[in-house]
Every structure is written in structure tokens, then in C-alpha cells.
Scaffold this active site. Structure first.
Site, mmCIF file in Angstrom:
data_model
loop_
_atom_site.group_PDB
_atom_site.id
_atom_site.type_symbol
_atom_site.label_atom_id
_atom_site.label_comp_id
_atom_site.label_asym_id
_atom_site.label_seq_id
_atom_site.Cartn_x
_atom_site.Cartn_y
_atom_site.Cartn_z
ATOM 1 N N GLU A 1 -31.458 -108.305 2.363
ATOM 2 C CA GLU A 1 -31.123 -109.087 3.307
ATOM 3 C C GLU A 1 -31.423 -109.975 4.456
ATOM 4 O O GLU A 1 -32.324 -108.983 4.323
ATOM 5 C CB GLU A 1 -29.629 -108.469 3.581
ATOM 6 C CG GLU A 1 -28.451 -109.499 4.795
ATOM 7 C CD GLU A 1 -27.970 -108.461 5.453
ATOM 8 O OE1 GLU A 1 -28.194 -107.201 5.843
ATOM 9 O OE2 GLU A 1 -27.136 -108.663 6.006
ATOM 10 N N ASN B 1 -25.600 -116.813 6.449
ATOM 11 C CA ASN B 1 -26.603 -115.211 6.173
ATOM 12 C C ASN B 1 -26.107 -115.495 4.546
ATOM 13 O O ASN B 1 -25.359 -114.973 3.858
ATOM 14 C CB ASN B 1 -25.524 -114.056 6.699
ATOM 15 C CG ASN B 1 -26.344 -113.214 6.098
ATOM 16 O OD1 ASN B 1 -27.729 -112.641 5.256
ATOM 17 N ND2 ASN B 1 -26.299 -111.865 7.062
ATOM 18 N N LYS C 1 -22.258 -114.635 3.111
ATOM 19 C CA LYS C 1 -21.431 -113.338 3.410
ATOM 20 C C LYS C 1 -20.267 -113.667 4.153
ATOM 21 O O LYS C 1 -20.482 -114.866 5.016
ATOM 22 C CB LYS C 1 -22.720 -113.336 4.233
ATOM 23 C CG LYS C 1 -21.781 -111.978 4.495
ATOM 24 C CD LYS C 1 -23.278 -111.199 5.045
ATOM 25 C CE LYS C 1 -22.969 -109.238 6.092
ATOM 26 N NZ LYS C 1 -23.517 -108.889 7.135
ATOM 27 N N GLU D 1 -23.547 -110.523 14.205
ATOM 28 C CA GLU D 1 -23.559 -111.756 13.106
ATOM 29 C C GLU D 1 -22.232 -112.669 13.310
ATOM 30 O O GLU D 1 -23.173 -114.181 13.020
ATOM 31 C CB GLU D 1 -23.039 -111.039 11.657
ATOM 32 C CG GLU D 1 -24.769 -110.533 11.285
ATOM 33 C CD GLU D 1 -24.105 -109.650 9.815
ATOM 34 O OE1 GLU D 1 -24.357 -108.379 9.869
ATOM 35 O OE2 GLU D 1 -24.648 -110.732 8.976
ATOM 36 N N CYS E 1 -24.972 -107.061 2.272
ATOM 37 C CA CYS E 1 -24.396 -105.945 3.146
ATOM 38 C C CYS E 1 -23.360 -105.606 3.560
ATOM 39 O O CYS E 1 -22.668 -104.597 2.520
ATOM 40 C CB CYS E 1 -25.185 -106.422 4.331
ATOM 41 S SG CYS E 1 -25.686 -105.050 5.609
ATOM 42 N N ASN F 1 -29.225 -104.834 5.652
ATOM 43 C CA ASN F 1 -29.267 -103.488 7.320
ATOM 44 C C ASN F 1 -28.414 -102.942 7.909
ATOM 45 O O ASN F 1 -27.658 -103.962 8.353
ATOM 46 C CB ASN F 1 -30.178 -105.504 8.114
ATOM 47 C CG ASN F 1 -31.091 -106.180 7.470
ATOM 48 O OD1 ASN F 1 -32.335 -106.070 8.204
ATOM 49 N ND2 ASN F 1 -30.867 -107.139 6.505
HETATM 50 N N1 ING Z 1 -25.345 -104.203 8.858
HETATM 51 C C1 ING Z 1 -23.961 -103.452 8.844
HETATM 52 C C2 ING Z 1 -23.632 -102.736 7.035
HETATM 53 O O1 ING Z 1 -22.088 -103.086 6.876
HETATM 54 C C3 ING Z 1 -22.270 -101.832 9.561
HETATM 55 C C4 ING Z 1 -23.200 -103.517 9.612
HETATM 56 C C5 ING Z 1 -22.826 -100.604 10.179
HETATM 57 C C6 ING Z 1 -21.353 -102.086 9.929
HETATM 58 C C7 ING Z 1 -22.417 -99.387 9.531
HETATM 59 C C8 ING Z 1 -19.920 -101.458 9.882
HETATM 60 C C9 ING Z 1 -20.303 -99.861 9.853
HETATM 61 O O2 ING Z 1 -23.744 -102.540 7.080
HETATM 62 C C10 ING Z 1 -24.923 -105.247 8.217
HETATM 63 N N2 ING Z 1 -25.702 -106.835 8.145
HETATM 64 O O3 ING Z 1 -23.448 -106.250 7.480
#
Ligand code: ING
Length: 311
Positions: A47, A110, A127, A146, A172, A197
Site C-alpha cells: 500500500e 488510496n 480503498k 486517511e 489494508c 501500512n
Molecule cells: N492501517 C491500519 C490497518 O488497518 C489500523 C490502521 C491499525 C486500524 C490497527 C485498526 C487497528 O492496518 C491502514 N493503513 O489501514
């Protein structure tokens, strides 16, 4: 003759703000060449692969923000990647920040694309599940903006016939939502590819930090098994602009088994031969949607946004 596709998950280590797109593309080409040498039909990049994951910090200047987006694809910076992929005869998946003009309006997505061995773009996804916040959160060690930087994807979840199979794209946070895999599987997806990420620390929910790698694997393994599809998840890993991100790039079979996983937080290619007929085996048995799934008997919950159970 089983239908197999040799897939490379091309994990990236950190991409720093100071790194030019040309330098990042050189790293991608190195991974692509390794993929060719190891027999890959398809190499999956991550991503927002071309830059640092800029939603981790707040910017206000539109020109500074737009500098992280590609206004064409291939863009001048990524043309060498397309050229090398064509020369090698290897397809690839690439995640990037897309600047589009739609109905006279600038839109920021995205985005991820699937590119065939002929160097042509087969499919594009934008996304849908945008995590984090739409405004700067004071007092946090880093941001997740985001909702501030990106518009919600407007292309839906789709699949494409390619590489002798049916391939779906997501990105993601999409991988955490069961609907993502189900909507793709209802269209016949046999292989779903995605980049991520994912910070080790979640400022909004620090109590889950110790579970971040487990939740990463759980989401993709469950998605694969419950929808009878291969899943390939590829990380941007390591400490990037002060944010430590998980690795664990994985190739997961329709059985839910992890057949390959990255072991570093750097540029690393993992490879597996994916038998697409294994997906069909599960689709014709345990997850035979036509014979075993009874959505008409589930009650209204299938149409409602969420149900508050009274009493
Ligand atoms: N990053 C993270 C993901 O969904 C996140 C954001 C992390 C959400 C942990 C909830 C818990 O892996 C992206 N870019 O979506």
C-alpha cells in the site's frame, strides 16, 4: 493440470520522506527481478508503496499534500517499473496515492492496481474502509489521517479474470472487515491481494498493541478460509518517519494456512506456488455458497446497518 500461479509478496522496509520516487522504484525493480528469478508470475507490492505513509503526519499546504499523489499511472517515476515488468514478463500489484479529476473536482484516493505480464493495467481499486481521523489529533505520537487525505473509494470491490484465475483487490484496513472478502468471494475470487501500512502502536486503542500481529494474521487467515480464497498481504514494514510498522507479509492458502511469511522488517520477497484449484475445492464443498449459504433465512440483519437488541 492444476491451475497454479507463482506469487511473490514483495515487502518493503521503510520509505523515508527524503527518498525520491526514483530510488523507491529502483527498490521495487530489484524485488521484481528477484521475483522473476524465483519463477513469479505476479509480484505484489504494498500500500502507498512509492512514498512514506504520509497519513501518519498532518499537512495543510495542498501543494505539499498533492506531492505525495500520482496524477497519472504509469507516472514518469513508475514508467521504469512498468517497462521492466514487461521486459521480464511478470505481472505486479502496486499500491499508491492517486490524484484524479472527476466531474471537474480533484479527488484523492488510496489506490491499488493489478498489472498483467503485458504491462497493461487490468484492474484498479480505491480503498473503501478508511481508518483513523479526518482532522489532526493533538497529543498523539503520530497521526492516522486517511479520512483527512483520502476520499472513500468509488469503484466498489471487484474481481478480474487474470493469471488463469479470478483475482480481487483490497487495501489494508479493508482486510479487517469480513464483508471485503465475502463481496469478492461472491464474485468468484480465488486470490485476493492487498498491501498494508500497520503501526505496532494504535494511539486510539493502545490496549490492543500486543495483539497487532495476531489481528493482522487473524483477519487474513479467517478471510481466506471463510471465503475459500488465497490471500496475499504485503507490508510496508519497519520504522518509517518515527512510526514502527509490522511486517509479517504473508501468503495464505484457502485452508487458512500461512504458506509463507516474511521474517524481517525490510525489503523481502517471499514466494509460493498458489494452486487456484484448492480454492475451488473449498468453494465446492465447505463454502459452497449456492448449496450451503442461506441468506434468505438470516432475517433482516443482512439488510440492516446494525441491530440494537432490546431488553
Ligand atoms: N492501517 C491500519 C490497518 O488497518 C489500523 C490502521 C491499525 C486500524 C490497527 C485498526 C487497528 O492496518 C491502514 N493503513 O489501514
Amino acid at each position: 493440470m492444476p491451475r497454479t500461479i507463482i506469487v511473490g509478496a514483495a515487502q518493503l522496509g521503510p520509505v523515508h520522506r527524503s527518498e525520491s520516487r526514483a530510488d523507491v522504484v529502483k527498490r521495487l525493480i530489484t524485488l521484481l527481478r528477484e521475483g522473476k528469478a524465483r519463477g513469479c508470475d505476479l509480484v505484489v507490492f504494498t500500500e502507498v508503496a512509492l512514498t512514506a505513509f504520509f497519513p501518519h503526519w498532518h499537512m495543510t499546504d495542498p501543494a505539499e499534500i498533492d506531492a505525495y499523489f500520482e496524477s497519472s499511472m504509469p507516472s514518469p517515476a513508475t514508467q521504469p517499473l512498468f517497462d521492466e515488468a514487461l521486459r521480464l514478463g511478470v505481472g505486479f500489484h502496486l499500491g499508491y496515492a492517486e490524484l484524479a479529476v472527476e466531474d471537474g473536482q480533484k479527488r484523492h484516493y488510496n489506490t491499488a492496481i493489478l498489472v498483467g505480464k503485458d504491462g497493461r493495467i487490468i484492474g484498479k481499486y480505491r480503498k473503501i474502509h478508511l481508518p483513523g481521523w479526518d482532522c489532526e489529533q493533538p497529543g498523539q505520537p503520530f497521526q492516522n489521517l486517511e479520512k483527512y487525505y483520502f476520499d472513500v473509494g468509488n469503484l466498489g470491490f471487484r474481481v478480474w479474470r487474470a493469471f488463469d484465475g479470478i483475482i480481487g483487490l483490497c487495501i489494508c484496513n479493508d482486510r479487517r472487515w469480513p464483508e471485503t472478502y465475502r463481496v469478492l468471494a461472491l464474485q468468484g475470487a480465488e486470490l485476493i491481494v492487498l498491501g498494508y501500512n500497520t503501526p505496532v502502536h494504535n494511539p486510539a486503542l493502545p490496549s490492543t498493541d500486543l495483539l497487532v500481529n495476531f489481528h493482522n494474521q487473524l483477519s487474513m487467515q479467517a478471510g481466506a478460509y471463510q471465503n475459500a480464497t488465497w490471500v496475499v498481504g504485503v507490508a510496508k514494514a519497519g520504522e518509517e518517519e518515527g512510526v514502527l510498522q509490522i511486517g509479517q507479509s504473508s501468503i495464505i492458502a484457502p485452508s487458512g494456512e500461512v504458506v509463507a511469511m516474511a521474517t524481517t522488517l525490510e525489503d523481502e520477497l517471499i514466494v509460493a506456488k498458489c494452486d487456484l484449484d484448492l480454492a475451488q475445492m473449498y468453494k465446492q464443498n465447505v463454502f459452497n455458497f449456492a448449496k450451503n449459504r442461506r441468506i434468505e433465512h438470516y432475517g433482516l440483519i443482512t439488510q440492516q446497518r446494525g441491530v440494537v437488541v432490546e431488553g
